[in-house]
Design an enzyme around this catalytic site. Structure first.
Site, PDB file in Angstrom:
ATOM      1  N   ASP A 136       2.089  15.962  -3.459  1.00 53.51           N
ATOM      2  CA  ASP A 136       2.682  14.846  -2.700  1.00 53.51           C
ATOM      3  C   ASP A 136       3.137  13.735  -3.640  1.00 53.51           C
ATOM      4  O   ASP A 136       4.166  13.093  -3.410  1.00 53.51           O
ATOM      5  CB  ASP A 136       1.654  14.254  -1.724  1.00 53.51           C
TER       6      ASP A 136
ATOM      7  N   LYS B 225      -7.375  16.987   3.691  1.00 53.33           N
ATOM      8  CA  LYS B 225      -6.936  16.720   2.317  1.00 53.33           C
ATOM      9  C   LYS B 225      -8.027  16.121   1.432  1.00 53.33           C
ATOM     10  O   LYS B 225      -8.024  16.300   0.226  1.00 53.33           O
ATOM     11  CB  LYS B 225      -5.747  15.753   2.334  1.00 53.33           C
TER      12      LYS B 225
HETATM   13  P1  NAP Z   1      -4.621   9.971   6.671  1.00 52.94           P
HETATM   14  O1  NAP Z   1      -5.308  10.413   5.438  1.00 52.94           O
HETATM   15  O2  NAP Z   1      -5.238  10.224   8.009  1.00 52.94           O
HETATM   16  O3  NAP Z   1      -4.353   8.376   6.497  1.00 52.94           O
HETATM   17  C1  NAP Z   1      -3.687   7.644   7.489  1.00 52.94           C
HETATM   18  C2  NAP Z   1      -3.750   6.143   7.163  1.00 52.94           C
HETATM   19  O4  NAP Z   1      -3.097   5.458   8.245  1.00 52.94           O
HETATM   20  C3  NAP Z   1      -5.168   5.574   7.096  1.00 52.94           C
HETATM   21  O5  NAP Z   1      -5.186   4.474   6.242  1.00 52.94           O
HETATM   22  C4  NAP Z   1      -5.389   5.130   8.555  1.00 52.94           C
HETATM   23  O6  NAP Z   1      -6.339   4.107   8.687  1.00 52.94           O
HETATM   24  C5  NAP Z   1      -4.025   4.567   8.880  1.00 52.94           C
HETATM   25  N1  NAP Z   1      -3.828   4.565  10.321  1.00 52.94           N
HETATM   26  C6  NAP Z   1      -3.972   5.613  11.163  1.00 52.94           C
HETATM   27  N2  NAP Z   1      -3.720   5.207  12.439  1.00 52.94           N
HETATM   28  C7  NAP Z   1      -3.437   3.877  12.359  1.00 52.94           C
HETATM   29  C8  NAP Z   1      -3.117   2.885  13.335  1.00 52.94           C
HETATM   30  N3  NAP Z   1      -3.029   3.195  14.624  1.00 52.94           N
HETATM   31  N4  NAP Z   1      -2.896   1.615  12.905  1.00 52.94           N
HETATM   32  C9  NAP Z   1      -2.996   1.294  11.591  1.00 52.94           C
HETATM   33  N5  NAP Z   1      -3.305   2.199  10.624  1.00 52.94           N
HETATM   34  C10 NAP Z   1      -3.518   3.472  11.006  1.00 52.94           C
HETATM   35  O7  NAP Z   1      -3.157  10.595   6.763  1.00 52.94           O
HETATM   36  P2  NAP Z   1      -2.173  10.919   5.542  1.00 52.94           P
HETATM   37  O8  NAP Z   1      -2.338  12.314   5.104  1.00 52.94           O
HETATM   38  O9  NAP Z   1      -2.309   9.837   4.558  1.00 52.94           O
HETATM   39  O10 NAP Z   1      -0.739  10.855   6.293  1.00 52.94           O
HETATM   40  C11 NAP Z   1      -0.192   9.624   6.705  1.00 52.94           C
HETATM   41  C12 NAP Z   1       1.211   9.853   7.247  1.00 52.94           C
HETATM   42  O11 NAP Z   1       2.061  10.345   6.214  1.00 52.94           O
HETATM   43  C13 NAP Z   1       1.268  10.903   8.366  1.00 52.94           C
HETATM   44  O12 NAP Z   1       2.231  10.494   9.311  1.00 52.94           O
HETATM   45  C14 NAP Z   1       1.761  12.150   7.660  1.00 52.94           C
HETATM   46  O13 NAP Z   1       2.473  13.029   8.510  1.00 52.94           O
HETATM   47  C15 NAP Z   1       2.692  11.534   6.619  1.00 52.94           C
HETATM   48  N6  NAP Z   1       2.854  12.396   5.432  1.00 52.94           N
HETATM   49  C16 NAP Z   1       4.116  12.780   5.117  1.00 52.94           C
HETATM   50  C17 NAP Z   1       4.317  13.554   3.988  1.00 52.94           C
HETATM   51  C18 NAP Z   1       5.718  13.975   3.636  1.00 52.94           C
HETATM   52  O14 NAP Z   1       5.870  14.910   2.837  1.00 52.94           O
HETATM   53  N7  NAP Z   1       6.714  13.307   4.162  1.00 52.94           N
HETATM   54  C19 NAP Z   1       3.242  13.943   3.182  1.00 52.94           C
HETATM   55  C20 NAP Z   1       1.963  13.513   3.540  1.00 52.94           C
HETATM   56  C21 NAP Z   1       1.781  12.742   4.681  1.00 52.94           C
HETATM   57  P3  NAP Z   1      -7.780   4.457   9.309  1.00 52.94           P
HETATM   58  O15 NAP Z   1      -8.529   5.197   8.251  1.00 52.94           O
HETATM   59  O16 NAP Z   1      -8.316   3.123   9.618  1.00 52.94           O
HETATM   60  O17 NAP Z   1      -7.558   5.340  10.512  1.00 52.94           O
END
Ligand code: NAP
Length: 297
Positions: free
Chosen positions: A109, A73
C-alpha cells in the site's frame, strides 16, 4: 508443465472487491495460468481458525500468494514468520508469500500510494508540486500508516488527525523511530482542532472509510470548514468513484482523486512479488489492470 498461480484475498466483508478482476487481467496479460479467489474471513477471534487455515495453505504450497484487507491487516502480524522492511515500518501487511519456507508479510500500500501520486503528478505535468510539502492525513488505521510512512520517507511533513487522538499519537510513536527526521505530528480530532485551522497543507488524504458505499453522504471533513486552499485531495475510498469529499473539493476548485490508482499500483506490486516477474513488466501489468477497471465501469 507451466506453473498455476493460486492467489486470493482474505478480509471481511469482500462483496465489492475489485482485486479478482485486477489479478485475472494481469495473469492474462502476462500469459500465466492461475486464479484469484475471495476468501471471506470474519474478524478475530471468530475468524481465527479460518485465517490460520489459509496461512497453512500458503505454508504448504497450496496457495502462492494472499492479499490481506480489513479487518486483518494488523491482527495477522503475530501469525507471520517475518515482515519486509515496509511492513515492519508501517506495522500493517496487505501481501503474504512464502520465502523460501518462511511466511512473509509485505505492505505494498505504501509504495502503491506513492507510485500513484507520482503517476498523477506526471500526467498533469505537476512533478514540481510534489517536492516535499505538508500533508494532513485523516485516520490512523492500517492505510493511514502506509500513507504516513511513505510520505515521511520522502521527506514530507505529515499531520495526522484521528477521531481518537491517542491512535494518531500511537502511529507517530511507532513510525517516528524509523524516519530520518522528526516529520510527524499528531493533531487533535478535526472537531476540536479549532486553533489549528484554517490549515495550510499541500495534500489532504482521507484514510478513513467515511464516504464509502453505502454511506455515501458521510465525509471526513467538517461541513462548515472550507478545505485548505490549493491542496490536492486524495481520497483512498474508490467506491463510489466520486466521494462527497471529492465533490466538495472540486466545487472549491481543488484537484481531487479517488483511491483507484493506489489500488491498481498496490495490486501490481503484489503481483510482481508472487509471480517473480521483474519490474520491466510493470507497465504491461498496470495497463491490463487499468483496462479491467475501465471495462467494468
Ligand atoms: P482501518 O485500519 O479500519 O482504519 C480506519 C481509520 O478510520 C481508523 O483510524 C478509524 O478510527 C477511522 N474511522 C473509521 N470510521 C470512522 C468514523 N465514522 N469517523 C471517523 N473516523 C473513522 O482501515 P484501513 O485499512 O486503514 O482503510 C481505511 C480506508 O482506506 C478504507 O475505506 C479502505 O477501503 C481504504 N483503502 C484503500 C486502499 C486503496 O488501495 N485505495 C488501500 C487501503 C485502504 P477508529 O479506530 O476510531 O475506528
Amino acid at each position: 508443465m507451466s506453473q498455476l498461480f493460486r492467489l486470493g484475498l482474505v478480509g471481511w466483508p469482500l462483496t465489492h472487491s475489485l482485486s479478482p478482476r485486477l489479478h485475472q487481467a494481469a495473469l492474462q496479460a502476462c500469459n500465466l495460468d492461475g486464479e484469484y479467489v475471495l476468501v471471506p474471513v470474519p474478524p478475530l477471534p471468530d475468524g481465527q481458525a479460518d485465517l490460520e487455515a489459509q496461512l497453512n495453505h500458503l505454508r504448504q504450497g497450496r496457495l502462492d500468494g494472499l492479499n490481506v484487507t480489513i479487518p486483518h491487516k494488523l491482527s495477522i502480524l503475530p501469525l507471520l514468520d517475518r515482515l519486509t522492511p515496509a511492513a515492519q515500518a508501517t506495522g500493517a501487511v496487505n501481501t503474504l508469500y512464502l520465502d523460501p519456507d518462511q511466511l512473509a508479510g509485505d505492505n505494498t500500500d505504501a509504495d502503491g500510494f506513492w507510485n500513484d501520486l507520482q503517476d498523477q503528478a506526471s500526467r498533469l505535468h505537476l512533478e514540481g508540486k510534489f517536492t516535499p510539502g505538508t500533508a494532513l492525513v485523516l485516520g490512523a488505521g492500517g492505510a493511514a500508516r502506509a500513507v504516513v510512512h511513505t510520505l515521511a520517507q520522502h521527506n514530507w511533513q505529515v499531520l495526522i488527525s484521528s477521531r481518537h487522538p491517542e491512535q494518531a499519537q500511537k502511529l507517530v510513536q511507532d513510525l517516528a523511530p524509523s524516519l530520518p527526521a522528526p516529520t510527524l505530528l499528531a493533531m487533535p480530532a478535526l472537531e476540536t482542532a479549532a486553533s489549528w485551522l484554517p490549515l495550510r497543507c499541500d495534500l489532504l488524504v482521507n484514510a478513513t472509510p467515511l464516504g464509502m458505499h453505502p454511506h455515501t453522504q458521510a465525509s471526513p471533513w467538517l461541513e462548515q470548514l472550507p478545505l485548505p486552499e490549493a491542496c490536492w485531495v486524495y481520497d483512498l475510498v474508490y467506491h463510489p468513484p466520486e466521494t462527497l469529499l471529492m465533490r466538495r473539493a472540486r466545487q472549491q476548485g481543488l484537484y481531487a482523486t479517488n483511491g483507484l490508482g493506489m489500488l491498481v499500483h498496490q495490486a501490481a506490486l503484489a503481483f510482481l512479488r508472487w509471480t517473480g516477474l521483474t519490474a520491466e513488466k510493470l507497465p504491461l501489468i498496470l495497463s491490463a489492470m487499468r483496462a479491467a477497471i475501465e471495462r467494468q465501469s
